[in-house]
Design an enzyme around this catalytic site. Structure first.
Site, short mmCIF file in Angstrom:
data_model
loop_
_atom_site.label_atom_id
_atom_site.label_comp_id
_atom_site.label_asym_id
_atom_site.label_seq_id
_atom_site.Cartn_x
_atom_site.Cartn_y
_atom_site.Cartn_z
N LYS A 124 0.86 -1.18 0.00
CA LYS A 124 0.00 0.00 0.00
C LYS A 124 0.89 1.22 0.00
CE LYS A 124 -4.50 0.38 0.68
NZ LYS A 124 -5.36 -0.58 0.01
N1 GLU Z 1 -7.06 -0.24 -3.15
C1 GLU Z 1 -7.83 -1.43 -3.42
C2 GLU Z 1 -7.85 -2.32 -2.20
O1 GLU Z 1 -7.67 -1.89 -1.10
C3 GLU Z 1 -7.40 -2.12 -4.70
C4 GLU Z 1 -5.99 -2.61 -4.74
C5 GLU Z 1 -5.56 -3.12 -6.11
O2 GLU Z 1 -6.40 -3.16 -7.01
O3 GLU Z 1 -4.39 -3.45 -6.24
O4 GLU Z 1 -8.13 -3.49 -2.30
#
Ligand code: GLU
Length: 420
Positions: A108
């Site tokens: 993240k």
């Molecule tokens: N931000 C989204 C999540 O928390 C998507 C992450 C992604 O598609 O890599 O799952």
């Protein structure tokens, strides 16, 4: 190491992990290796502002592990982002990807900024600068970014372009959630919300609730909340409550989903949608309904709120909306709120991100029907596994979902050794 990742959100990820580690009987000396991120990158992002000043924003990226493939996860632009929160979100991405059997570790990223205070040009400058600083640490086989709160398809296009210009060739597989037409996939925009609705229907089936005339409250009207509302309404569920950071509405007669979308498309937020239906945002969560879908931020359902919830199904579209203390309250309540835990409920986003990455690598694109069909099959597989595991072990759905995810990562680490 432990002290770097501090704060209530990382504490929550750690507490959840401890429950799973005890449940699975993971040896003490294996626990830190599984929980603590492989690496964290902190960067300064100086940009030119429209008024001629220079401002520096703090940027982060946490790569939890690379044991199963590249790290994968969104990038969040929000005013309160810090390294502890980003690390927790990276840890959750790991369990989420492993549960869905995607060949990824969790990651993240984030920038401490309220993107609503930036002009489009400033937002572009910041997006490009953030990716520029991250170039040494990411790559299609290392770490693949995606949208999260405060970022969108346009930001992903700037990320992809910045990385590509540095490489001298177009590298669409460096990020997912791009606009369709620049390497994005059909179905990605609605994937997370669609998955939330799809799993809410599975839960309704399990509880013998007819979707036609059932009621739902959705907290958050960003990309996830909006498509959850549309998905639920499409099969006859009555939307009785919605909220975002600007307003909250409650109407037992039902709110027309399309009217909400049209208002938000025009105005940019829910504020001003109605005067009669306004309600306090916190009180909204405690109104009676069949499905409550928190689709905004972490830790909105604490022990107090959990005691007062009057929903039958809690569909967690957000990451980490329910605290471990609230989990305990829900487990003790004998009227049984059925929880669809976040790492299952909102996995539609990263599942379709995986499909986007695969299509980009192959330069061969699928129809929307093909994407949605594969998404639903993937969610169904995870759903069946989680429900069966919860029943077999006599544990909460969250414990079952996390146990499957943690176990997969642990087995891969045991097979490979200490390095990845
Ligand atoms: N931000 C989204 C999540 O928390 C998507 C992450 C992604 O598609 O890599 O799952």
């Amino acid at each position: 190491m432990k002290f770097l990742y501090s704060g209530p959100v990382f504490e929550m990820a750690r507490q959840q992990f401890d429950v799973i580690a005890d449940h699975l009987g993971i040896a003490e000396d294996e626990r830190d290796r599984l929980l603590l991120p492989k690496r964290a990158i902190v960067v300064s992002c100086p940009i030119h502002m429209d008024d001629g000043r220079t401002r520096v924003f703090a940027g982060y990226r946490v790569q939890h592990h690379l044991t199963l493939g590249p790290a994968k996860g969104g990038t969040r632009f929000a005013a309160n982002v810090d390294i502890g929160e980003i690390a927790a979100l990276a840890v959750w991405m790991s369990w989420k990807c492993a549960l869905a059997e995607l060949p990824y570790g969790g990651a993240k990223g984030g920038v401490t900024v309220d993107p609503r205070t930036l002009s489009v040009r400033e937002l572009e400058n910041l997006s490009r600068r953030y990716m520029q600083e991250m170039i040494p640490f990411v790559g299609p086989r290392v770490d693949v970014m995606a949208p999260d709160m405060g970022t969108n398809e346009q930001v992903m296009a700037w990320f992809m372009d910045t990385y590509s210009m540095y490489q001298g060739v177009t590298v669409p597989e460096i990020v997912t959630g791009k606009p369709v037409g620049t390497g994005g996939t059909l179905g990605r925009r609605e994937a997370t919300g669609h998955g939330v609705a799809f799993l809410a229907f599975r839960a309704m089936e399990a509880l013998a609730i007819d979707p036609v005339g059932a009621t739902a409250i959705v907290q958050g009207f960003g990309n996830v909340g909006m498509h959850a509302v549309l998905g639920l309404a499409a099969r006859g569920v009555k939307i009785v409550g919605v909220s975002d950071h600007t307003a909250a509405y409650w109407d037992p007669k039902g709110i027309v989903a399309r009217d909400l979308v049209n208002h938000v498309t025009r105005v940019g937020a829910l504020s001003g949608f109605s005067t009669e239906a306004a309600i306090d945002a916190q009180t909204l969560l405690e109104q009676p309904c069949d499905v409550l879908a928190p689709c905004a931020v972490e830790r909105v359902i604490d022990a107090d709120v959990a005691r007062r919830l009057r929903c039958r199904i809690l569909a967690e579209g957000a990451n980490g909306p329910t605290t471990p203390e609230a989990d305990k309250v829900l487990a003790e309540r004998n009227d049984g709120v059925f929880v669809i835990p976040d790492i299952l409920c909102n996995a539609g986003g990263v599942i379709v991100s995986y499909f986007e990455w695969v299509q980009d690598l192959q330069q061969y694109f699928w129809s929307r029907d093909e994407v949605m069909d594969r998404l639903e099959r993937a969610l169904d597989r995870s759903w069946t596994m989680v429900i069966a595991r919860a029943k077999r072990d006599g544990v909460a759905n969250r414990t079952a979902a996390m146990a499957i995810g943690v176990e997969r990562v642990m087995k891969a680490k045991q097979a490979r050794g200490l390095f990845p």
